[in-house]
Design a protein around this motif. Structure first.
Motif, short mmCIF file in Angstrom:
data_model
loop_
_atom_site.label_atom_id
_atom_site.label_comp_id
_atom_site.label_asym_id
_atom_site.label_seq_id
_atom_site.Cartn_x
_atom_site.Cartn_y
_atom_site.Cartn_z
N CYS A 31 -1.95 1.05 -7.82
CA CYS A 31 -1.62 0.10 -8.88
C CYS A 31 -1.57 -1.33 -8.33
N GLN A 32 -1.02 -1.50 -7.13
CA GLN A 32 -0.99 -2.82 -6.50
C GLN A 32 -2.41 -3.33 -6.24
N VAL A 33 -3.30 -2.41 -5.83
CA VAL A 33 -4.69 -2.82 -5.58
C VAL A 33 -5.34 -3.31 -6.87
N LYS A 34 -5.11 -2.57 -7.98
CA LYS A 34 -5.68 -3.00 -9.26
C LYS A 34 -5.12 -4.35 -9.69
N GLU A 35 -3.82 -4.56 -9.53
CA GLU A 35 -3.23 -5.84 -9.89
C GLU A 35 -3.80 -6.97 -9.03
N ALA A 36 -3.95 -6.72 -7.72
CA ALA A 36 -4.50 -7.75 -6.83
C ALA A 36 -5.95 -8.05 -7.20
N GLU A 37 -6.74 -7.02 -7.55
CA GLU A 37 -8.14 -7.26 -7.95
C GLU A 37 -8.19 -8.08 -9.24
N ALA A 38 -7.31 -7.76 -10.19
CA ALA A 38 -7.31 -8.52 -11.44
C ALA A 38 -6.91 -9.97 -11.20
N ARG A 39 -5.90 -10.20 -10.36
CA ARG A 39 -5.47 -11.56 -10.05
C ARG A 39 -6.59 -12.33 -9.36
N GLU A 40 -7.29 -11.69 -8.46
CA GLU A 40 -8.40 -12.36 -7.75
C GLU A 40 -9.50 -12.71 -8.73
N ALA A 41 -9.81 -11.83 -9.68
CA ALA A 41 -10.86 -12.11 -10.64
C ALA A 41 -10.49 -13.26 -11.57
N VAL A 42 -9.23 -13.31 -12.03
CA VAL A 42 -8.78 -14.39 -12.91
C VAL A 42 -8.89 -15.74 -12.21
N SER A 52 -6.80 -27.98 -5.66
CA SER A 52 -6.21 -27.55 -4.41
C SER A 52 -5.24 -26.38 -4.62
N ASN A 53 -4.43 -26.47 -5.69
CA ASN A 53 -3.50 -25.38 -5.98
C ASN A 53 -4.24 -24.10 -6.32
N LEU A 54 -5.33 -24.23 -7.11
CA LEU A 54 -6.10 -23.04 -7.45
C LEU A 54 -6.71 -22.40 -6.21
N LEU A 55 -7.22 -23.24 -5.31
CA LEU A 55 -7.81 -22.71 -4.08
C LEU A 55 -6.76 -22.00 -3.22
N GLN A 56 -5.58 -22.61 -3.12
CA GLN A 56 -4.53 -21.96 -2.33
C GLN A 56 -4.08 -20.65 -2.96
N GLN A 57 -3.98 -20.64 -4.31
CA GLN A 57 -3.62 -19.39 -4.98
C GLN A 57 -4.70 -18.34 -4.78
N TYR A 58 -5.98 -18.77 -4.86
CA TYR A 58 -7.06 -17.81 -4.66
C TYR A 58 -7.05 -17.28 -3.23
N ARG A 59 -6.79 -18.16 -2.27
CA ARG A 59 -6.72 -17.71 -0.87
C ARG A 59 -5.62 -16.66 -0.68
N ALA A 60 -4.44 -16.94 -1.27
CA ALA A 60 -3.34 -15.98 -1.17
C ALA A 60 -3.70 -14.67 -1.86
N LEU A 65 -5.13 -9.00 -1.52
CA LEU A 65 -6.03 -7.89 -1.85
C LEU A 65 -6.49 -7.18 -0.59
N GLU A 66 -6.81 -7.94 0.44
CA GLU A 66 -7.21 -7.31 1.70
C GLU A 66 -6.06 -6.49 2.28
N ASN A 67 -4.86 -7.03 2.22
CA ASN A 67 -3.71 -6.32 2.82
C ASN A 67 -3.41 -5.02 2.07
N VAL A 68 -3.41 -5.09 0.72
CA VAL A 68 -3.07 -3.87 -0.02
C VAL A 68 -4.17 -2.82 0.13
N ASN A 69 -5.43 -3.26 0.20
CA ASN A 69 -6.51 -2.30 0.45
C ASN A 69 -6.39 -1.67 1.83
N LYS A 70 -6.03 -2.50 2.80
CA LYS A 70 -5.86 -1.98 4.15
C LYS A 70 -4.70 -0.99 4.21
#
Length: 1651
Positions: free
Chosen positions: A1308-1319, A1556-1564, A1569-1574
């Motif tokens: 579920c965390q992976v799905k949420e992280a993927e959705a956040r990254e896509a948005v 800049s804020n959007l880029l930092q949010q996207y980076r986070a 997403l990488e961490n939860v997948n790992k």
């Protein structure tokens, strides 16, 4: 080698063959020296030639009168090692690696059972088996074969170390459960250990120092030696397989006879095992012969089976009689009934039963009887025991009843003394006695019981052949005496651990450890007076009372120790009455605490000259006169008798003595001897009396006073210190007399040495000769009013520093002399005093009030005095002197006077308090100017100016000293004020020429900051209680500012609620807390409040702490007061025990323990979350028995033949003890349910009962007493196994359920992280930011860095700002001035809109009329204000309305000049809604357009369709709404003419900041997403590890085992399903002290755990 022994040295082995003893020892010790590493292999066909053949050991014994006996140890064939080697059938070699270089090689040999006996060799010195005909009273019980001998003998470099043996290792010790090989095989092994020289042995080579400890260390590595190669493997499994193989290959226990042939057995499932099988007609086993056709019956089965032997089978192809370890027998069942064939046989067995052993008769012929539960002192003997075995008739017996053909078995009596401990029961004495024929069973007196503890003496009847304690399934008689051994009377003592240090006069205690004769700790039985002695000391102490601890209290030592470090003494302690009554200990005695103070010199009266310091030698002593020291030992001396006397202080903490001195003793104005008193005392030591001495203070002979005299004619006038001397300008002061005096007013002559110490400041060179004559250098009087001569005379030597100063001022020419001359400048001599009347003086600003004109007869001149000016501008002034028609002019330069006061610059209204918000800056910098008394600025540099304030007022910066510049000004800067609410005084202080200047005072009115949060206000309903698992009442939280008003517009995410359990009275915030976020706002009325609704109360009862937190910034948190809540239990829902009992297995036999269902079972009322509840409830618990099968009506009954039993339930608990009735009905081997139903009248809703399943066995047959015991044991073991398996399976399932739930949440965390990254990725695309497919993080980091650089560049660019000072926001209802509420990016639009609103830019906007009225009153009506609550909002424009040329989506004409509403060009940093109201009212529908032509065109077209609003052009023109334009009033001035009253420009970083804020949010989001997948991948990998697969396999095996166990128990299949199992065995929740349930735990899951 030859060893000679004389018979005289062997008398101590008189009971042994004196020649056999040394032979036996040496052949054992040196066996491997003689025969080599493989030993003496006598059964080897071909023997290798060994290098050890050249070693011979020969023993010769010489006896007087006889031929010497000589024995060569090589020729001996019956030593133990030879017997071990040659009787072994196989060997197991291994090697142990100890620490670094320690190596131990070992061998284990197997001695099989052959035919009818063990082949393990007997040791003559340690017999393992004794014959049945031995008539000794008793002998030690041994295990078969090896007996109780250890397995391993130890050899060091080939030599036997006789006193060190190793019992076994963990991997070769008999297992607790049956292993691969039978248990008796472990007693058929012997072994030897061979070490290298890395192990230490004793000097006499009899004992290893630490061999066994090192071998049994967990780091020791064992490997097997196979075919000479070292192999690393699991040594325990290899040994078990080897032992099993030896048993199957070499043991021959059963003899198969009467060969019948070879056959095939198709009934065996395994085809490989179906043939060949050899058939036999008879076997010989354990001395008995079994043949075909013989009748047999089953043992330990229900029902008992009867059958006839048909044939015996042995696997393999055999052709005759053979020995083997086991085989199979085929039996044909025979029908039986209780009324038919076997009735006579059963009666015969019954008569045998009453002749079986029934009980023991024990007597104590020699006294020292052991009573049940007796308590005995250590070492007290237990008397000799006389025992008889009685049958049910009371007849003594020695053998089991049997036939007359000698088939009966002998009975032995076994005695065991067992020591009980919490960890194990240790058998310390074991004897067996047989009947002596003429005397009964007998055991000798036991005198070696010394160890303390609880003991059991057990007498058990056993069989002679097998040592079995049961016969025919029935236990043989036994008797147990329980007793306790306690410590004996005191015999000696030891001194315990002493508490250091020991000091003179300080009581200390000496703990003693009393021991009995065996070294056990004991205590006194009566009061005793100890004797303490030490050379050089006087000792006092108390008696030792009778108590659990033996302590000599109140020991006080007095004596001389000579040093602060102390002195060693030998203290002798004697306790009269003990056997060993004296102990000597060494103690170090240090000086005691301070008791005296000694001051040197010893004289009572001391003479000291004034102005000198006196050293005193002080010593701090204890009560015995020893110099002592301790921390913070400060000696203090205070002088009395005069004021301002110094105080001497010195630290004596290190050595107890020191020199006490300090500043000089100086008394002012002393003219004669003065008496002082010096009082010496030790601070913080009340026990030390102060010491006083008389000080006679003599006047000092040093210089004490300077005197300066000025000659006025023949008269000398004294010039005192700081006097001001006035002289005529330009004159010279001479004949200044200088004198020096001591304290007694004796004049001191000025010598050459003294003259060197005299300095003056008005001349660098001093004539020393004149100075020695008492004359000072001349002083020149200044000629300017600005020039003041400060004269200073100093005298400095090693004793004093004196000065005398005076100021020389010139006497201004306050008069003029007017001379009347002729035309040639000659003085007219004919003038008279009447001419004065004709002289006039005039000039601008001249004050004539004090003007005086007089005639000077001597000089024929007119004297004019009293000329002065009125306050006016400084500079050159002209004076006109006129006499009749003649006149003359004099120019005078008027300058400012000396500094007399300070004035503030640009602070016009200081008479009123200056308002400032706490934490804010003052409105303008503080600048002060030096002025004279008339207010003229004085350019005096370097005048120090300091600030004086109260401690409650804090200024930033804190530098409070300043100096004036060359203009006489000092800029103190802009201060930030921090102070409590109210008025505070800030005063300046300055001095000039030692005169204090007049300074103004600033009153600062500190206002509270309405935007600074200072505390949290929490409101909630405090009346209800907090039941576990319920919901808290709504918490309403608001943030209050310094003025106690609620702060609005706060992000709800900054407010949180924290809760934790208060443990051990500790309520500070721990690390692990539960955090709740605030609930959503329901309506606009809740805008300023934060609600925490429906928060769950913790499920565990206890004390909890609730605290609300407001995040002021990233680091600072504002916490509310802690709320302490007590969580109470909820309503009861079920009945549960403290811990789940094991499944009972009971029967209906006579024995009470076998019928006991539950004992001391406590049932409690529990709420839904397993908290004890119902403490105020009273009721009853009804116990009854149910069957899983509703059709089964045959139910067991309780004691008393009742079906139900009631128990009282008080305070929510009930104690349960249940016993079944003897001969109770019930189906054998059936599972029943014990149901406990609570009945509580106070509760309307019934509670869940507690159910406990149990196994019932009906043993009503006539032989149940014989076979029940074994069956009961088996059923109890199976029941325990079932409970353990059920518990283990439940734990495994919980673990797998938790793992599956964790996987689901991680997915579920992976799905949420993927959705956040896509948005976020789509948002970036909207800002024209495309992202690559690879190396995303590196690309995003580079973009963020680029945007930050662009943002920094924008920030550094100059921008337009509003310089109009804003009004202080002393109230949150104040928004500010209109000029600060909005910002405009375009410069031209900003200019014209600011000009258009010029009259309103200074207006202060408030939310309420009350706030506006407050500002009006504070400014006395000078500040214009605008309250928003007075605006009629229905006439305000709609901000979404289109321009006038657009209507209903239709364009009426095409405008030119880019028209736009003026309001649309405004941006609002804060309070957008309020600002739209303000500017909607001020601007209305005003439109901005490019130029005047475009404006006229637009207006001309608009008026054709609708009303046209005011038009403003970017060039600065205005067309009013009535059409009027032109003139200066309709033309905006340039930007610089607006005097800063212009709207500021916004920071052009909004877009950059958003990107800049959007880029930092996207980076986070990408990193998350990488961490939860790992994490998910790692967790999924962990599920497929061998360990996890092994656990799954173990779960399956345990479930299978549980099913088998249930089948063995005969449990009803209906109860084997999951639902019934959970009903009968409720899963207990974790009762850990975690106060708050974990985040994943759901309430419905918790409820199901007990259902």
């Amino acid at each position: 080698m030859e060893l000679n022994y004389n018979v005289q040295f062997l008398n101590f082995v008189c009971w042994f063959d004196f020649f056999f003893f040394p032979e036996m020892c040496f052949r054992h010790i040196y066996h491997y020296y003689i025969h080599g590493p493989k030993g003496n292999e006598t059964n080897v066909v071909t023997k290798e030639i060994s290098p050890f053949n050249n070693i011979d050991i020969q023993i010769s014994m010489f006896e007087k009168g006889k031929v010497p006996k000589i024995v060569n140890l090589r020729e001996i064939k019956d030593d133990m090692q030879t017997l071990y080697i040659n009787t072994a059938a196989d060997s197991f070699e291994f090697k142990a690696h100890v620490e670094e270089e320690g190596i131990v090689e070992g061998i284990i040999r197997y001695h099989p059972f052959l035919y009818d006996k063990e082949t393990y060799p007997d040791d003559p010195s340690f017999p393992s088996r004794l014959s049945d005909d031995d008539d000794d009273d008793c002998f030690i019980v041994e295990k078969g074969a090896r007996g109780k001998r250890p397995i391993f003998e130890c050899f060091w470099n080939g030599r036997l170390i006789p006193y060190t043996t190793v019992e076994d290792f963990d991997w070769c010790a008999p297992p607790k459960k049956r292993g691969l090989a039978p248990m008796e095989c472990y007693n058929r092994i012997s072994g030897a250990l061979f070490t290298n020289d890395k192990f230490q042995v004793s000097t006499n080579k009899l004992t290893f120092m630490d061999l066994e400890l090192k071998l049994k260390d967990k780091n020791t590595l064992f490997t097997r030696i196979f075919n000479g190669q070292e192999q690393r493997m699991k040594i325990d499994r290899e040994f078990a397989l080897w032992l099993k193989d030896c048993h199957e290959k070499y043991d021959k226990q059963i003899k198969f006879t009467v060969f019948k042939g070879i056959t095939v057995r198709p009934d065996i499932p395994s085809k490989r095992m179906q043939s060949p099988w050899t058939m036999y007609a008879a076997i010989e086993w354990d001395g008995k012969t079994y043949k075909t056709g013989q009748l047999v019956k089953s043992v330990k089965t229900h029902p008992i089976l009867y059958g006839s032997i048909e044939k015996f089978y042995l696997y393999g192809d055999h052709d005759g009689d053979i020995f083997a370890t086991g085989g199979e027998v085929q039996i044909a069942l025979v029908r039986t009934n209780t009324e038919g064939i076997h009735t006579a046989r059963n009666v015969h067995l019954f008569f045998i039963f009453i002749r079986l052993p029934d009980r023991l008769s024990v007597t104590w012929p020699e006294g020292d009887e052991l009573l049940p539960n007796d308590t005995r002192f250590a070492g007290t003997p237990i008397g000799a025991l006389r025992i008889e075995i009685l049958n049910k008739k009371g007849e003594a017996m020695q053998k089991l009843p049997g036939t007359s053909h000698g088939g009966s078995k002998k009975l032995l009596v076994e005695l065991k003394v067992i020591l009980h401990s919490p960890t194990e029961n240790k058998e310390i004495i074991s004897h067996i006695s047989q009947h002596g024929g003429k005397w009964p069973y007998w055991f000798k007196k036991m005198e070696n019981l010394q160890k303390l503890g609880n003991y059991s003496l057990k007498l058990q009847v056993v069989l002679n052949e097998s040592n079995a304690d049961t016969y025919a399934g029935r236990p043989l008689p036994s008797k147990v005496f329980k007793f306790t051994i306690v410590e004996g009377k005191p015999d000696k003592f030891l001194v315990g651990l002493l508490e250091l240090p020991f000091r003179i006069g300080v009581p200390f205690s000496i703990p003693l450890e009393l021991q009995d004769e065996f070294g056990h700790a004991t205590h006194l039985t009566n009061r005793i007076r100890p004797i303490l002695e030490a050379s050089g000391l006087t000792l006092k102490h108390e008696d030792i009372p009778v108590a659990a601890k033996c302590v000599i209290k109140g020991v006080i030592a007095r004596g001389c120790v000579n040093s602060c470090q102390g002195k060693n003494f030998n203290l002798k302690i004697t306790l009269p009455g003990l056997k060993e009554d004296t102990q000597v200990i060494k103690i170090r005695l240090q000086p005691g605490p301070p008791r005296q103070l000694k001051v040197k010199p010893d004289s009572e009266i001391l003479k000291i000259e004034n102005g000198t310091a006196f050293p005193f030698q002080v010593e701090v002593l204890d009560e015995s006169g020893n110099i002592t020291a301790q921390p913070e030992l400060i000696v203090h001396c205070k002088f009395l008798g005069a004021s301002d006397l110094p105080v001497y202080s010195v630290d004596c903490s290190n050595g107890g003595t020191n020199i006490l001195t300090g500043p000089v003793i100086h008394v002012q104005n002393i003219k004669k001897d003065q008496i002082l008193k010096a009082r010496f005392e030790v601070l913080n030591c009340k026990d030390v009396l102060p010491v006083e001495k008389i000080i006679k203070l003599l006047p000092s002979s040093h210089v004490a006073r300077l005197q300066v005299l000025s000659m006025n004619g023949q008269k000398a006038l004294q010039i005192k210190h700081q006097d001001e001397v006035s002289c005529v300008a330009g004159q010279v002061m001479n004949k200044l007399i200088f004198q020096m005096y001591d304290e007694a007013e004796r004049e001191i002559p000025i010598t050459a040495a003294a003259a060197e110490k005299i300095k003056v400041n008005w001349t660098p060179q001093i004539d020393r000769e004149l100075l020695m004559q008492g004359l000072l250098p001349d002083v020149k009087v200044p000629t300017s009013v600005k020039d003041v001569r400060y004269c200073l005379i100093t005298y400095l030597d090693e004793h004093v520093s004196l000065e005398s100063a005076f100021t020389v001022r010139f006497v201004p020419l306050i008069y003029f002399y007017v001379m009347i001359t002729d035309q040639f400048g000659n003085q007219v001599q004919t003038m008279t005093s009447a001419c004065v009347n004709s002289l006039g003086v005039s000039g601008p600003g001249l004050d004539k009030s004090n003007l005086k004109i007089t005639w000077q007869e001597s000089t024929q001149t007119i004297k004019v005095k009293g000329i002065r000016y009125k306050p006016c501008l400084l500079g050159n002034k002209e004076l006109c002197f006129a006499w009749r028609e003649f006149s003359d002019f004099i120019r005078v330069n008027l300058v400012a006077g000396s500094p007399a006061k300070l004035q503030f610059v640009d602070w016009p209204e200081l008479e009123k308090p200056v308002a400032v918000i706490n934490g804010r800056e003052l409105q303008r910098p503080l600048i002060v100017q030096l002025c004279d008394q008339w207010g003229n600025p004085t350019p005096e540099p370097n005048v120090k100016i300091s600030l004086i304030k109260s401690n409650s007022l804090k200024l930033v910066p804190s530098n409070q000293q300043h100096r004036t510049d060359d203009t006489g000004r000092a800029n103190l800067g802009v201060f930030t004020i921090h102070a409590p609410r109210g008025e505070h005084i800030l005063q300046l202080k300055a001095s000039h020429n030692k005169s204090v200047l007049d300074c103004l005072v600033i009153t600062i009115n500190v206002l509270p900051d309405p935007e600074k949060p200072v505390r949290l206000n929490v409101k909630y309903d405090k009346s209800p209680s907090f039941p576990a698992g319920g919901t808290f009442p709504d918490f309403m939280v608001s943030v209050l500012s310094e003025d106690d008003t609620i702060i609005k517009n706060i992000n709800p995410a900054r407010i949180s609620m924290k809760m934790w359990g208060a443990q051990n009275s500790r309520i500070r915030t721990p690390i692990d807390v539960t955090t709740f976020s605030c609930s959503k706002v329901k309506d606009d009325k809740e805008d300023s409040f934060f609600f925490f609704r429906d928060k769950m109360v913790p499920e565990r009862v206890g004390t909890y702490v609730i605290q609300f937190t407001f995040a002021m910034d990233k680091t600072n948190m504002l916490n509310s007061e802690q709320i302490i809540v007590e969580v109470v239990p909820n309503d009861p829902v079920r009945l549960l025990p403290d811990s789940l009992p094991a499944t009972p297995a009971v029967s209906n036999v006579r024995a009470l323990t076998s019928r006991t269902l539950v004992k001391d079972l406590y049932l409690h009322l529990m709420d839904e979350y397993n908290n004890h509840t119902g403490l105020d409830l009273v009721g009853r618990v009804i116990a009854k028995i149910k069957s899983p099968n509703e059709e089964d009506i045959e139910l067991p009954q309780f004691q008393g033949k009742v079906n139900t039993v009631e128990f009282p339930l008080e305070c929510g608990s009930a104690e349960i003890n249940l016993v079944l009735a003897e001969d109770s009905p019930g189906r054998d081997s059936t599972e029943y349910i014990l149901v406990f139903e609570p009945h509580l009248p106070a509760l309307k809703k019934p509670l869940e009962p507690y159910c406990l399943s149990f196994m019932f066995y009906n043993e009503s047959a006539i032989f149940r007493s014989i076979i029940y015991f074994k069956k009961q044991q088996l059923m109890a073991a199976l029941t325990r196994e079932k409970d353990q398996l059920s518990k283990s399976i439940d734990l495994y399932k919980k673990m797998f359920d938790t793992t599956n739930q964790l996987v689901a949440e991680m997915k579920c965390q992976v799905k949420e992280a993927e959705a956040r990254e896509a948005v976020l990725k789509n948002e970036l695309k909207k800002h024209q930011i495309e992202l690559p497919q690879t190396n995303i993080l590196q690309y995003v980091d580079s973009l963020i860095k680029k945007k930050m650089l662009e943002q920094e560049g924008v920030m550094k660019q100059p921008r337009r700002t509003c310089t109009l000072p804003n009004y202080p926001k002393g109230n949150q209802d104040i928004l500010g001035k209109i000029a600060h509420l909005a910002q405009i990016e375009d410069n031209e639009a900003a200019k014209v809109i600011s000009w258009h609103l010029a009259s309103d830019m200074d207006c202060v906007v408030t939310l309420t009329t009350e706030a506006a009225r407050s500002i009006f009153d504070e400014t006395q009506g000078r500040q214009q204000v605008l309250p928003l609550d007075s605006i009629y909002k229905k006439t305000l424009p709609d901000w979404s309305r289109p321009l006038p040329h657009l209507k209903n989506g239709r364009t009426f004409f095409r405008p030119i000049g880019n028209p736009v509403f003026a309001r649309d060009l405004l941006t609002f940093p804060d309070n957008i809604e309020y600002c739209q109201t303000v500017f909607g009212m001020l601007l209305g529908d005003t439109i901005i357009i490019d130029n005047l032509d475009a404006a006229n065109h637009y207006r001309k077209e608009v008026v054709k369709i609708t009303h046209c609003p005011t038009l403003l052009t970017r060039e600065g023109d205005r067309i009013r709404s009535n059409g009027k334009f032109g003139g200066l009033q309709n033309k905006a001035p340039p930007m610089d003419k607006l005097r800063g009253m212009v709207f500021g420009a916004p920071i052009l970083q909004c877009l950059l900041s958003v990107c800049s804020n959007l880029l930092q949010q996207y980076r986070a989001a990408v990193i998350k997403l990488e961490n939860v997948n790992k994490d998910l991948d790692l967790h999924l990998q962990s599920l497929n590890t061998p360990e996890m697969q092994k656990k799954k396999q173990e779960l399956a095996e345990q479930e299978k085992s549980l099913k088998i166990v249930k089948q063995k128990l005969g449990m009803t299949p209906a109860l084997s399903d999951k639902g019934a199992e959970s009903l009968l065995q409720p899963t207990m929740l974790d009762m850990s002290d975690t106060p708050i349930p974990p985040k994943r735990m759901r309430r419905d899951t918790v409820k199901k755990l007990y259902r």
